[in-house]
Design a protein around this motif. Sequence first.
Motif, PDB file in Angstrom:
ATOM      1  N   VAL A   1       0.856  -1.181   0.000  1.00 24.02           N
ATOM      2  CA  VAL A   1       0.000   0.000   0.000  1.00 24.02           C
ATOM      3  C   VAL A   1       0.895   1.234   0.000  1.00 24.02           C
ATOM      4  N   LEU A   2       0.563   2.203  -0.834  1.00 21.64           N
ATOM      5  CA  LEU A   2       1.330   3.447  -0.885  1.00 21.64           C
ATOM      6  C   LEU A   2       0.807   4.437   0.142  1.00 21.64           C
ATOM      7  N   PHE A   3       1.729   5.127   0.797  1.00 21.32           N
ATOM      8  CA  PHE A   3       1.341   6.210   1.696  1.00 21.32           C
ATOM      9  C   PHE A   3       0.836   7.391   0.872  1.00 21.32           C
ATOM     10  N   GLU A   4       0.048   8.230   1.514  1.00 22.44           N
ATOM     11  CA  GLU A   4      -0.476   9.436   0.890  1.00 22.44           C
ATOM     12  C   GLU A   4       0.684  10.285   0.352  1.00 22.44           C
ATOM     13  N   ASN A   5       0.528  10.811  -0.844  1.00 24.48           N
ATOM     14  CA  ASN A   5       1.500  11.698  -1.497  1.00 24.48           C
ATOM     15  C   ASN A   5       2.829  11.037  -1.849  1.00 24.48           C
ATOM     16  N   SER A   6       2.916   9.726  -1.797  1.00 27.57           N
ATOM     17  CA  SER A   6       4.187   9.039  -2.087  1.00 27.57           C
ATOM     18  C   SER A   6       4.701   9.353  -3.485  1.00 27.57           C
ATOM     19  N   LEU A   7       3.843   9.228  -4.471  1.00 26.81           N
ATOM     20  CA  LEU A   7       4.290   9.422  -5.847  1.00 26.81           C
ATOM     21  C   LEU A   7       4.708  10.856  -6.125  1.00 26.81           C
ATOM     22  N   SER A   8       3.960  11.827  -5.626  1.00 27.53           N
ATOM     23  CA  SER A   8       4.337  13.223  -5.869  1.00 27.53           C
ATOM     24  C   SER A   8       5.644  13.570  -5.165  1.00 27.53           C
ATOM     25  N   THR A   9       5.853  13.045  -3.969  1.00 27.78           N
ATOM     26  CA  THR A   9       7.097  13.300  -3.236  1.00 27.78           C
ATOM     27  C   THR A   9       8.293  12.715  -3.979  1.00 27.78           C
ATOM     28  N   LEU A  10       8.171  11.464  -4.424  1.00 25.94           N
ATOM     29  CA  LEU A  10       9.268  10.834  -5.155  1.00 25.94           C
ATOM     30  C   LEU A  10       9.511  11.526  -6.496  1.00 25.94           C
ATOM     31  N   TYR A  11       8.442  11.893  -7.184  1.00 33.58           N
ATOM     32  CA  TYR A  11       8.567  12.575  -8.476  1.00 33.58           C
ATOM     33  C   TYR A  11       9.258  13.926  -8.302  1.00 33.58           C
ATOM     34  N   GLN A  12       8.811  14.716  -7.328  1.00 31.55           N
ATOM     35  CA  GLN A  12       9.417  16.031  -7.097  1.00 31.55           C
ATOM     36  C   GLN A  12      10.898  15.907  -6.751  1.00 31.55           C
ATOM     37  N   THR A  13      11.258  14.886  -5.986  1.00 29.85           N
ATOM     38  CA  THR A  13      12.659  14.651  -5.651  1.00 29.85           C
ATOM     39  C   THR A  13      13.457  14.290  -6.900  1.00 29.85           C
ATOM     40  N   ALA A  14      12.923  13.410  -7.722  1.00 28.68           N
ATOM     41  CA  ALA A  14      13.623  13.011  -8.946  1.00 28.68           C
ATOM     42  C   ALA A  14      13.860  14.206  -9.862  1.00 28.68           C
ATOM     43  N   VAL A  15      12.840  15.045 -10.023  1.00 23.00           N
ATOM     44  CA  VAL A  15      12.956  16.207 -10.908  1.00 23.00           C
ATOM     45  C   VAL A  15      13.910  17.251 -10.324  1.00 23.00           C
ATOM     46  N   SER A  16      13.748  17.581  -9.058  1.00 24.62           N
ATOM     47  CA  SER A  16      14.577  18.641  -8.460  1.00 24.62           C
ATOM     48  C   SER A  16      16.044  18.245  -8.344  1.00 24.62           C
ATOM     49  N   GLU A  17      16.306  16.958  -8.163  1.00 29.20           N
ATOM     50  CA  GLU A  17      17.686  16.483  -8.023  1.00 29.20           C
ATOM     51  C   GLU A  17      18.253  15.943  -9.342  1.00 29.20           C
ATOM     52  N   ASP A  18      17.443  15.977 -10.398  1.00 20.41           N
ATOM     53  CA  ASP A  18      17.824  15.402 -11.680  1.00 20.41           C
ATOM     54  C   ASP A  18      18.329  13.965 -11.484  1.00 20.41           C
ATOM     55  N   ALA A  19      17.580  13.209 -10.687  1.00 18.22           N
ATOM     56  CA  ALA A  19      17.979  11.850 -10.307  1.00 18.22           C
ATOM     57  C   ALA A  19      17.390  10.822 -11.259  1.00 18.22           C
ATOM     58  N   ASP A  20      18.160   9.805 -11.531  1.00 17.70           N
ATOM     59  CA  ASP A  20      17.665   8.681 -12.324  1.00 17.70           C
ATOM     60  C   ASP A  20      16.896   7.699 -11.454  1.00 17.70           C
ATOM     61  N   ILE A  21      17.278   7.616 -10.180  1.00 13.91           N
ATOM     62  CA  ILE A  21      16.654   6.678  -9.254  1.00 13.91           C
ATOM     63  C   ILE A  21      16.367   7.397  -7.942  1.00 13.91           C
ATOM     64  N   VAL A  22      15.162   7.217  -7.426  1.00 15.04           N
ATOM     65  CA  VAL A  22      14.811   7.677  -6.079  1.00 15.04           C
ATOM     66  C   VAL A  22      14.150   6.514  -5.358  1.00 15.04           C
ATOM     67  N   GLN A  23      14.306   6.501  -4.054  1.00 12.63           N
ATOM     68  CA  GLN A  23      13.748   5.412  -3.245  1.00 12.63           C
ATOM     69  C   GLN A  23      13.126   6.000  -1.992  1.00 12.63           C
ATOM     70  N   GLY A  24      11.977   5.488  -1.623  1.00 13.75           N
ATOM     71  CA  GLY A  24      11.303   5.925  -0.409  1.00 13.75           C
ATOM     72  C   GLY A  24      11.521   4.937   0.721  1.00 13.75           C
ATOM     73  N   ASN A  25      10.948   5.260   1.849  1.00  8.94           N
ATOM     74  CA  ASN A  25      11.020   4.369   3.010  1.00  8.94           C
ATOM     75  C   ASN A  25       9.949   3.296   2.927  1.00  8.94           C
ATOM     76  N   VAL A  26      10.183   2.214   3.637  1.00  4.45           N
ATOM     77  CA  VAL A  26       9.242   1.103   3.709  1.00  4.45           C
ATOM     78  C   VAL A  26       8.898   0.870   5.169  1.00  4.45           C
ATOM     79  N   GLU A  27       7.630   0.635   5.438  1.00  2.55           N
ATOM     80  CA  GLU A  27       7.203   0.261   6.782  1.00  2.55           C
ATOM     81  C   GLU A  27       6.451  -1.057   6.687  1.00  2.55           C
ATOM     82  N   ASN A  28       6.749  -1.954   7.584  1.00  4.87           N
ATOM     83  CA  ASN A  28       6.080  -3.260   7.611  1.00  4.87           C
ATOM     84  C   ASN A  28       5.051  -3.293   8.718  1.00  4.87           C
ATOM     85  N   TYR A  29       3.910  -3.911   8.429  1.00  5.64           N
ATOM     86  CA  TYR A  29       2.832  -4.050   9.395  1.00  5.64           C
ATOM     87  C   TYR A  29       2.375  -5.497   9.458  1.00  5.64           C
TER      88      TYR A  29
END
Length: 136
Positions: free
Chosen positions: A103-131
């Motif tokens: 399950v994706l957290f709220e705003n996950s895609l926009s946060t990762l996208y904004q990071t990729a664009v602002s940093e001119d990154a080829d790869i970005v990775q978010g955190n994972v939480e297990n439940y």
Amino acid sequence: MKEIQISVCIPVYNTEKYLERCLQSVAEQNFESLEIVLVDDCSPGQTEEGLNCKKIVKNFSRKNKIPVNYIRNSKNLGILETRRIAIINAKGKYVFFVDSDDVLFENSLSTLYQTAVSEDADIVQGNVENYNLKNN
């Protein structure tokens, strides 16, 4: 037609009981320029209601505006080939993989996208939480 920025790729094998929740978490993102590329690796699974992967995707597509490219492998090819098929069929500038029982957290895609664009990154990775869902 607006260019797709993110292709959310979802490989599925025997996780149908979680798939609807995964798809809904994608639909609830605050990022609009996306598509879903779902590759069914010839999964034998179904929900408690008897819905297979294709029926789950069909129901999801009726309720949501997100374009879904549903692909079913003719035989079980394994996760590596299934992910490769998803990438080949992705139209987005960026590819994001989510497993069908995640399950994706709220705003996950926009946060990762904004990071990729602002940093001119080829790869970005978010955190994972297990439940543990056994006890809610």
